[in-house]
Design a protein around this motif. Structure first.
Motif, PDB file in Angstrom:
ATOM      1  N   UNK A  69       0.789  -1.277  -0.010  1.00 27.52           N
ATOM      2  CA  UNK A  69      -0.123  -0.017  -0.150  1.00 27.52           C
ATOM      3  C   UNK A  69       0.945   1.405  -0.032  1.00 27.52           C
ATOM      4  N   UNK A  70       0.583   2.177  -0.754  1.00 32.85           N
ATOM      5  CA  UNK A  70       1.155   3.350  -1.005  1.00 32.85           C
ATOM      6  C   UNK A  70      -0.070   4.530  -0.377  1.00 32.85           C
ATOM      7  N   UNK A  71       0.590   5.354   0.615  1.00 32.50           N
ATOM      8  CA  UNK A  71      -0.346   6.262   1.206  1.00 32.50           C
ATOM      9  C   UNK A  71      -0.197   7.647   0.714  1.00 32.50           C
ATOM     10  N   UNK A 103       7.949   8.102   1.438  1.00 31.07           N
ATOM     11  CA  UNK A 103       8.529   7.736   0.448  1.00 31.07           C
ATOM     12  C   UNK A 103       8.701   6.024   1.055  1.00 31.07           C
ATOM     13  N   UNK A 104       7.770   5.231   0.995  1.00 31.66           N
ATOM     14  CA  UNK A 104       7.812   3.909   1.433  1.00 31.66           C
ATOM     15  C   UNK A 104       6.591   3.279   1.140  1.00 31.66           C
ATOM     16  N   UNK A 105       6.844   1.941   1.004  1.00 28.32           N
ATOM     17  CA  UNK A 105       5.473   0.864   0.600  1.00 28.32           C
ATOM     18  C   UNK A 105       5.317   0.450   2.097  1.00 28.32           C
ATOM     19  N   UNK A 106       3.832   0.170   2.386  1.00 31.77           N
ATOM     20  CA  UNK A 106       3.619  -0.639   3.688  1.00 31.77           C
ATOM     21  C   UNK A 106       3.140  -2.160   3.042  1.00 31.77           C
ATOM     22  N   UNK A 107       3.809  -3.218   3.584  1.00 30.65           N
ATOM     23  CA  UNK A 107       3.301  -4.451   3.046  1.00 30.65           C
ATOM     24  C   UNK A 107       2.259  -4.854   3.936  1.00 30.65           C
ATOM     25  N   UNK A 108       1.116  -5.325   3.366  1.00 32.61           N
ATOM     26  CA  UNK A 108       0.022  -5.763   4.171  1.00 32.61           C
ATOM     27  C   UNK A 108      -0.345  -7.296   3.643  1.00 32.61           C
ATOM     28  N   UNK A 109      -1.368  -7.714   4.614  1.00 32.60           N
ATOM     29  CA  UNK A 109      -1.810  -9.095   4.275  1.00 32.60           C
ATOM     30  C   UNK A 109      -2.472  -9.358   2.870  1.00 32.60           C
ATOM     31  N   UNK A 110      -2.034 -10.540   2.206  1.00 36.35           N
ATOM     32  CA  UNK A 110      -2.251 -10.763   0.899  1.00 36.35           C
ATOM     33  C   UNK A 110      -3.874 -10.771   0.709  1.00 36.35           C
ATOM     34  N   UNK A 111      -4.779 -10.952   1.718  1.00 34.06           N
ATOM     35  CA  UNK A 111      -6.253 -11.050   1.660  1.00 34.06           C
ATOM     36  C   UNK A 111      -6.814  -9.662   1.916  1.00 34.06           C
ATOM     37  N   UNK A 112      -5.647  -8.619   2.292  1.00 30.33           N
ATOM     38  CA  UNK A 112      -6.692  -7.133   2.528  1.00 30.33           C
ATOM     39  C   UNK A 112      -7.108  -6.623   1.318  1.00 30.33           C
ATOM     40  N   UNK A 113      -8.466  -6.174   1.620  1.00 28.84           N
ATOM     41  CA  UNK A 113      -9.076  -5.573   0.578  1.00 28.84           C
ATOM     42  C   UNK A 113      -9.359  -4.173   0.895  1.00 28.84           C
ATOM     43  N   UNK A 114      -9.368  -3.619   2.088  1.00 24.16           N
ATOM     44  CA  UNK A 114      -9.689  -2.196   2.430  1.00 24.16           C
ATOM     45  C   UNK A 114      -8.715  -1.821   3.832  1.00 24.16           C
ATOM     46  N   UNK A 115      -8.523  -0.741   3.855  1.00 26.99           N
ATOM     47  CA  UNK A 115      -7.940  -0.363   5.370  1.00 26.99           C
ATOM     48  C   UNK A 115      -8.760   0.713   6.009  1.00 26.99           C
TER      49      UNK A 115
END
Length: 373
Positions: A38-40, A88-100
């Motif tokens: 995810x990029x915020x 300047x970074x991506x956040x690695x999330x759960x592969x099943x994640x659909x929303x935050x």
């Protein structure tokens, strides 16, 4: 990381009045590697520079069930006052994640710190000086001894609190002014190089009004458009990079009205790149470079009236749901044994004001149920 097969940009409307609020986020999915990032894109809503940020992230699956909960700290950066910014970074999330769901916990600004819903002063207070220079009043010997002890402690506290500042002033007295200028130049250069290195390492970074990623040496893919203008111009180059691809979801749901393709190198418009751009009216280009338009690239662009790209190679169903087109100029189609209506999925007939093709098909069957004039 390998290529992303699914990229989704999601607007975020919760907690817009927080000192720092989430404006939108982009989910990058790599199905082959079973990874998701995810990029915020945040908004600094305070009229001060922002230096650090701590926020809680809740990850939900497609059934809106909580998958993971984590706290993220982002520091050692500077965000301008009242401006949008992308860490300047991506956040690695759960592969099943659909929303935050994102909630702010702490934020440090120039002169204030926000924590637990309240602001506190982040600047120096001169209470100690006010106490030590106050006019003395007659006191007993015992009180005088206690007061001297208190003043001694206060002086020690001030000295320790400003230890770094005092050292800096001593250095200025020893070294000539030119040394300090030289030192500042070196520090600025190091900051610039660090930002450049981080951008290259994280994959996604911002250039002008776009979020991009380097797809190959000297070339970038447009991942998202962040401009405020209703005319989006895809330039030949962004910074030092040539633009060669517009990714799936780059403009999804955008409010742009016109798109101008000005690339010098062959450009690919991927599936879903302009999906649901309901206000998009025209797409034009005067470039000589080939523009390859993939299936459903302009899906459901219900106001699109003019597509004037003389070098375009069009895939079947590339205008699926964009049935308001009345002027169509392109080079050729990427399918055989079909009809012009195959560009518009499910249409029985099409009435155009103007139709221009560089390469004409061999049979009139190609134009069946298409009326021009």
């Amino acid at each position: 990381m390998s290529s992303y097969n699914d990229i989704r940009k999601i607007k975020y409307t919760k907690n817009p009045t927080d000192p720092v609020s989430l404006h939108e986020y982009i989910i990058f999915e790599d199905a082959h590697a079973k990874e998701k990032y995810v990029v915020f894109k945040f908004s600094n809503n305070v009229n001060q520079h922002l230096f650090s940020l701590k926020f809680e992230v809740l990850q939900y699956n497609k059934d809106n069930e909580l998958l993971e909960k984590s706290v993220v700290l982002h520091s050692e950066f500077v965000a301008e006052a009242n401006e949008l910014f992308v860490p300047d970074a991506k956040l690695k999330v759960n592969f099943e994640c659909q929303s935050l769901e994102v909630s702010l916990e702490e934020a440090e600004f120039d002169r204030v710190v926000w924590s637990n819903g309240e602001f506190s002063d982040n600047s120096y207070r001169f209470a100690t000086y006010a106490e030590t220079v106050a006019k003395p009043k007659p006191v007993s010997k015992e009180e005088d001894a206690n007061k001297k002890q208190s003043v001694k402690k206060a002086k020690n506290t001030v000295k320790n609190g400003f230890n770094m500042r005092n050292l800096f002033r001593a250095n200025k007295a020893v070294f000539p002014a030119v040394f300090n200028v030289f030192l500042c130049v070196i520090l600025i250069a190091l900051v610039v190089l660090s930002i450049f290195y981080l951008n290259r390492k994280t994959g996604a970074f911002t250039l002008d009004s776009f979020i991009v990623k380097e797809s190959s040496l000297g070339e970038v893919t447009v991942l998202s458009y962040n401009g405020e203008s209703e005319e989006a111009k895809i330039p030949s180059k962004l910074g030092e990079y040539y633009v060669t691809k517009i990714a799936d979801g780059a403009f999804v749901g955008s409010t742009v009205k016109t798109v101008v393709l000005a690339t010098e190198k062959p450009l690919t418009v991927e599936t879903g790149a302009f999906k649901n751009c309901k206000k998009l009216i025209s797409v034009t280009s005067n470039s000589k470079a080939t523009v390859t338009v993939m299936e459903s690239a302009f899906y459901n662009c219900t106001a699109l009236a003019t597509f004037n790209v003389p070098t375009a190679r069009l895939s079947a169903k590339c205008f699926d749901g964009s049935n308001a087109i009345d002027t169509l100029r392109f080079h050729s189609v990427l399918f055989t044994d079909g009809k012009l209506l195959d560009l518009f999925n499910g249409l029985d007939s099409l009435h155009l004001k103007g139709l221009y093709m560089t390469i004409q098909p061999d049979t009139v069957e190609f134009f069946k149920n298409v009326y021009v004039g």
